[in-house]
Design an enzyme around this catalytic site. Structure first.
Site, PDB file in Angstrom:
ATOM      1  CE1 TYR A 142      27.588  10.218 -38.789  1.00 36.58           C
ATOM      2  CE2 TYR A 142      27.417   9.027 -40.881  1.00 36.58           C
ATOM      3  CZ  TYR A 142      27.053   8.933 -39.482  1.00 36.58           C
ATOM      4  OH  TYR A 142      26.907   7.907 -38.859  1.00 36.58           O
ATOM      5  CE  LYS A 187      17.111  11.009 -27.053  1.00 37.28           C
ATOM      6  NZ  LYS A 187      16.406   9.989 -26.446  1.00 37.28           N
ATOM      7  CG  ASP A 220      15.138   6.733 -27.409  1.00 31.44           C
ATOM      8  OD1 ASP A 220      14.614   7.264 -28.113  1.00 31.44           O
ATOM      9  OD2 ASP A 220      15.414   7.114 -26.361  1.00 31.44           O
ATOM     10  CG  ASP A 244      25.771   5.034 -40.944  1.00 36.09           C
ATOM     11  OD1 ASP A 244      25.814   4.157 -41.898  1.00 36.09           O
ATOM     12  OD2 ASP A 244      26.794   5.522 -40.461  1.00 36.09           O
ATOM     13  CG  ASP A 248      24.726  -1.018 -40.662  1.00 32.19           C
ATOM     14  OD1 ASP A 248      24.383  -0.507 -41.607  1.00 32.19           O
ATOM     15  OD2 ASP A 248      25.842  -1.144 -40.167  1.00 32.19           O
TER      16      ASP A 248
HETATM   17  C1  IPM Z   1      27.299   3.559 -44.927  1.00 36.25           C
HETATM   18  C2  IPM Z   1      28.762   3.807 -44.395  1.00 36.25           C
HETATM   19  C3  IPM Z   1      29.306   5.067 -44.445  1.00 36.25           C
HETATM   20  C4  IPM Z   1      28.339   6.032 -43.990  1.00 36.25           C
HETATM   21  C5  IPM Z   1      30.826   5.245 -44.059  1.00 36.25           C
HETATM   22  C6  IPM Z   1      31.764   4.409 -44.683  1.00 36.25           C
HETATM   23  C7  IPM Z   1      31.196   6.734 -44.292  1.00 36.25           C
HETATM   24  O1  IPM Z   1      28.459   3.507 -42.923  1.00 36.25           O
HETATM   25  O2  IPM Z   1      27.094   4.040 -46.161  1.00 36.25           O
HETATM   26  O3  IPM Z   1      26.435   3.538 -44.300  1.00 36.25           O
HETATM   27  O4  IPM Z   1      28.670   6.161 -42.578  1.00 36.25           O
HETATM   28  O5  IPM Z   1      27.637   6.674 -44.670  1.00 36.25           O
HETATM   29 MG    MG Z   2      26.820   2.597 -42.413  1.00 30.39          MG
END
Ligand code: IPM
Ligand code: MG
Length: 353
Positions: A142, A187, A220, A244, A248
């Protein structure tokens, strides 16, 4: 205690959820006799619209002068056409970097009252799930060199020993207070950065945390294991991008991403606290967003930046009681429960403090 808190509401549902969270913090201040002052600053799309850039210098300056930062969310379709470094997301990445916040903690916890909201079968989650994701936040792909030409584009993943060591320390310190087990996700069967990650994490832990065990898992496989047997995870250590993605996924098994808080810290106590979900432009301004992730981020701020465990627990208990009483925002609603909007949910939590 006197604290000055910068509030970066951002885009989409950002203003609603941060307003609810600020109300909760004000109640905490009143009850525990603290003085909190709040300073609203632009970031993301809102900053682009007002100042032509996602992270105005003044926002950075004022955040660095604050005791901690509360952030809502950034981004939305309105700014999707912009170049990468001009997008709202660049504002968020930029403030993390400018504040030196390399350690992002995302606790994915299944709330008792929401056990039925998990998409996983009951036996997999009935004994509770709590995955503490430790995500490296200011390095990796990133932040690596990137570019594009007519028919090519590239991003680079780069990690230094120093970056890996300092995030390993955070994971090990956390593990020490818990099960003493860290699962490190990489990985290493493909990536050089992952091989360095693995080697460095093990060497560092062996030297400084002999009581903590680090086990490796390929990303994975980790993605699969999180839905197959989430209870096997306690502290999960990983790089910026993998963290990241896996955060989620872990959030979803707890029922709703609208419940997950996060802290981002560096070497000092000044941190940035934000829900892990995004700006949800489709529901913005409708008073239906779930403010709980942002409220719980404030609880983390009280504990991790201001050393106030009691006030942190007061917020967490208030959230638990509101859920136990059957109040739900739309994202966690199920039949027989009482549906409330963003404002009312925040007000209920405030009342319970
Ligand atoms: C998060 C978000 C951010 C990230 C984006 C919005 C830049 O997805 O905080 O998880 O990738 O860190
Ligand atoms: Mg995110």
């Amino acid at each position: 205690m006197k604290k000055h808190i910068a509030v970066l509401a951002g885009d989409g549902i950002g203003p609603e959820i941060t307003a609810g969270a600020v109300a909760v913090l004000q109640k905490v201040a009143q009850k525990y006799r603290h003085k909190f002052t709040f300073e609203h600053l632009p970031i993301g799309g809102a900053a682009i619209d007002a100042f032509g850039e996602p992270l105005p210098a003044r926002t950075i300056e004022r955040c660095l002068a604050s005791d901690s930062v509360l952030l809502g969310a950034v981004g939305g379709p309105k700014w999707d056409g912009l170049a990468g470094n001009k997008r709202p997301e660049a504002g968020l990445l930029g403030i993390r970097k400018a504040m030196g916040l390399y350690s992002n903690i995302r606790p994915a916890k299944l709330w008792r009252a929401l056990a039925d909201a998990s998409p996983l079968k009951k036996p997999l989650v009935e004994n509770g799930v709590e995955i503490i994701i430790v995500r490296e936040l200011t390095g990796g792909i990133y932040f690596g060199e990137r570019g594009n030409s007519q028919d090519e584009a590239w991003d680079t993943e780069k990690y230094s020993v120093h970056e890996i060591e300092r995030i390993t320390r955070i994971a090990c310190e956390l593990a020490r207070k818990r099960t003493k087990q860290v699962i490190s996700v990489d990985k290493a069967n493909v990536l050089e950065t992952s091989r360095l990650w693995r080697k460095t994490a093990h060497a560092y832990a062996e030297k400084h945390f002999p009581d903590v065990t680090i086990t490796d898992m390929l990303v994975d496989n980790a993605a699969m294991q999180i839905v197959k047997n989430p209870a096997q995870f306690d502290v999960l250590l990983t790089s910026n991008m993998f963290g990241d993605i896996l955060a989620d996924e872990a959030a979803q098994i707890t029922g709703s991403i609208g419940m997950l808080a996060s802290s981002s810290l560096g070497d000092g106590t000044r941190g940035l606290y934000e829900p892990i979900h995004g700006s949800a432009p489709d529901i913005a301004g409708k008073d239906i967003a779930n403010p709980i992730a942002t409220v719980l981020s404030c609880a983390m701020m009280l504990r991790d930046s201001f050393c106030r465990s009691e006030e942190c627990a007061a917020i967490e208990n208030a959230v638990a009681r509101v859920l136990d009483e059957g109040f739900r925002t739309a994202d966690i609603f199920s039949k027989g429960m009482k549906k409330v909007g963003c404002r009312d949910m925040a007000a209920l939590i405030t009342e319970h403090i």
